[in-house]
Design a protein around this motif. Structure first.
Motif, PDB file in Angstrom:
ATOM      1  N   ASP A 209      -1.499  12.116  -0.118  1.00 18.54           N
ATOM      2  CA  ASP A 209      -0.463  12.816   1.168  1.00 18.54           C
ATOM      3  C   ASP A 209      -0.211  11.996   1.922  1.00 18.54           C
ATOM      4  OD1 ASP A 209      -0.150  14.043   2.667  1.00 18.54           O
ATOM      5  OD2 ASP A 209      -2.281  15.042   3.735  1.00 18.54           O
ATOM      6  N   ARG A 210       0.574  12.087   2.183  1.00 19.15           N
ATOM      7  CA  ARG A 210       1.193  11.623   3.474  1.00 19.15           C
ATOM      8  C   ARG A 210       1.090  11.235   4.479  1.00 19.15           C
ATOM      9  NH1 ARG A 210       8.344  12.463   2.442  1.00 19.15           N
ATOM     10  NH2 ARG A 210       7.671  13.447   0.250  1.00 19.15           N
ATOM     11  N   SER A 211      -0.424  12.337   4.665  1.00 19.52           N
ATOM     12  CA  SER A 211      -0.909  11.980   6.160  1.00 19.52           C
ATOM     13  C   SER A 211      -0.759  10.050   6.701  1.00 19.52           C
ATOM     14  CB  SER A 211      -1.867  13.024   6.258  1.00 19.52           C
ATOM     15  OG  SER A 211      -2.679  12.707   5.422  1.00 19.52           O
ATOM     16  N   SER A 212      -1.782   9.374   5.597  1.00 15.89           N
ATOM     17  CA  SER A 212      -1.923   8.248   5.560  1.00 15.89           C
ATOM     18  C   SER A 212      -1.338   7.424   6.095  1.00 15.89           C
ATOM     19  CB  SER A 212      -2.502   7.666   4.501  1.00 15.89           C
ATOM     20  OG  SER A 212      -1.881   7.409   3.164  1.00 15.89           O
ATOM     21  N   ALA A 213      -0.691   6.294   7.247  1.00 14.02           N
ATOM     22  CA  ALA A 213      -0.280   5.336   6.986  1.00 14.02           C
ATOM     23  C   ALA A 213       0.307   4.554   5.495  1.00 14.02           C
ATOM     24  CB  ALA A 213      -0.502   4.861   8.289  1.00 14.02           C
ATOM     25  N   PHE A 214      -0.255   4.330   5.092  1.00 15.30           N
ATOM     26  CA  PHE A 214       0.145   3.496   3.823  1.00 15.30           C
ATOM     27  C   PHE A 214       1.107   4.472   2.586  1.00 15.30           C
ATOM     28  CE2 PHE A 214      -0.860   2.950  -0.429  1.00 15.30           C
ATOM     29  CZ  PHE A 214      -0.340   1.926  -0.832  1.00 15.30           C
TER      30      PHE A 214
END
Length: 335
Positions: free
Chosen positions: A194-199
Motif C-alpha cells: 500500500d502506498r500509504s506507508s512512507a517507505f
C-alpha cells in the motif's frame, strides 16, 4: 345381557393387549433408534478426528513448502551475487592481462626496431656502446659505470602507460541511512504494498515511477498495474513465430512498444488475461524486470518467507532499488 358383558370384556382384553404390544414395539423402536444415533455419533467423531489429523498434516506440508521456497529464493539470490562477483573479477583480470599484453607487444616492437636498424655496414652505435665517442659515452654513463640504451628507453616511453590503479575497481562500501532505515522499520511492522506507508511511497516516487515511465504513457500505466497485480508475463520471442503473432497496435519485432525506439525486440509482454502481445527492447525488459524483482522480494517479506535479520532485508531492498535506478539510466546486462 350376560353375553353382551362377556363380549365387552373380550374387547377390552383385546384392546389392552393391542396397547401393550404397541408400547412394546415403540420401546423397541426407540431403543433401536438410540443405538443408531450412538453409532452415527461415534462415526462422526472418528471422522472429525481424521479431519483434524489431515488438517495438521496439510499445515505442516504448507509450512515446509514455505520454508523450502524461502531457502530456494535466498540461495538463488546468493548464487546470482556470487556469479556477479566472479564475473567482475574475471573481467578485471582480463583487462589487466590485456594491459600487460599491450606493454609486452610494445617492448617487442621496440626491440625489433633496434635490431633491424643495426647492420654490419651501418651499426647502431646505441646498441654497441663500445662504438660511442668518449664524450657521448660519458654523457650517457651513470656514476656506477653502467650505460643506458637511449633508443630502447625512448621507444618504451612513447607507449601509453597502463596504470593498474586505473584498471582496478574500488570495493564498494555502504553506510546505513537513518531516515530510510526508520521508514523501513515502520513498514516492516505491518508490511504491505500500500502506498500509504512512507517507505512504499518513497520507492514509488523515486524508483518505480521513473523506472516504468516510458514514451507510451498509457501502456506504461497498464504495465505498472500488471506488475502491481503480479499478472504480467514476459517471454522470449522465437524468430520463427514472429509472423504468426497477432497484430499489435504499437511496437513490433524491430520497435519497442514502450519506448518507441527501433531496436531488435527479443522479448514480449502480456498484460493479465489480454490476448495482445507487446514487443519490448532489452532496456525496457531490464527496467520491468528490476521492478518485478523488487515487488517479488517485498511480497516474500509480507508473507513471512524471508528468514533474515532486519538490516539484511534493508540492504537487499536497497540493492533492488539500485537495480531499478541503474536500469532507468539505460544500463543492462546482455544475455
Amino acid at each position: 345381557m350376560p353375553q353382551e358383558e362377556a363380549g365387552g370384556q373380550r374387547r377390552e382384553t383385546y384392546m389392552s393387549r393391542l396397547r401393550s404390544s404397541s408400547l412394546e414395539i415403540r420401546e423397541k423402536g426407540t431403543e433401536f433408534l438410540c443405538e443408531q444415533l450412538d453409532a452415527a455419533q461415534k462415526e462422526l467423531k472418528l471422522k472429525d478426528e481424521e479431519c483434524v489429523r489431515l488438517s495438521h498434516i496439510r499445515n505442516q506440508l504448507e509450512q515446509e513448502l514455505e520454508e523450502l521456497t524461502a531457502s530456494l529464493f535466498e540461495e538463488a539470490h546468493k548464487m546470482v551475487r556470487e556469479a556477479n562477483v566472479k564475473q567482475a573479477a574475471a573481467e578485471k583480470q582480463l583487462k589487466e592481462a590485456q594491459g600487460k599484453i599491450d606493454v609486452l607487444q610494445a617492448e617487442v616492437s621496440a626491440l625489433k626496431t633496434l635490431v633491424l636498424t643495426s647492420t654490419p655496414s651501418s651499426p647502431n652505435r646505441q646498441l654497441h656502446p663500445q662504438l660511442l665517442s668518449p664524450g657521448s659515452s660519458r654523457a650517457s654513463s651513470r656514476p656506477g659505470g653502467h650505460t643506458r640504451n637511449k633508443s630502447a628507453s625512448g621507444a618504451l616511453q612513447l607507449q601509453p602507460e597502463a596504470t593498474v590503479s586505473d584498471l582496478e575497481t574500488k570495493l564498494e562500501d555502504k553506510e546505513l541511512d537513518s531516515v530510510l532505515f526508520a521508514e523501513f522499520l515502520s513498514w516492516k511492522e505491518s508490511p504491505s504494498v500500500d502506498r500509504s506507508s512512507a517507505f512504499i511511497s518513497r520507492v514509488y516516487r523515486e524508483d518505480i515511477g521513473p523506472c516504468l515511465s516510458f514514451t507510451c504513457s498509457e501502456l506504461s500505466q497498464s504495465v505498472q498495474c500488471a506488475v502491481e497485480n503480479n499478472s504480467l508475463t514476459i517471454e522470449p520471442v522465437a524468430m520463427t513465430t514472429l509472423p504468426m503473432v497477432k497484430a499489435i497496435e504499437c511496437g513490433g519485432p524491430n520497435k519497442c512498444a514502450l519506448s518507441g525506439v527501433s531496436r531488435p525486440c527479443r522479448h514480449r509482454i502480456k498484460l493479465g488475461d489480454k490476448e495482445n502481445y507487446y514487443y519490448i527492447s532489452p532496456s525496457s525488459r531490464a527496467r520491468i524486470t528490476a521492478v518485478c524483482n523488487f515487488f517479488t522480494y517485498i511480497r516474500y517479506i509480507q508473507q513471512g518467507l524471508v528468514r533474515q535479520e532486519v538490516q539484511q532485508m534493508f540492504w537487499e531492498v536497497m540493492r533492488l532499488r539500485k537495480e531499478m535506478s541503474v536500469a532507468k539510466l539505460g544500463y543492462f546486462l546482455m544475455e
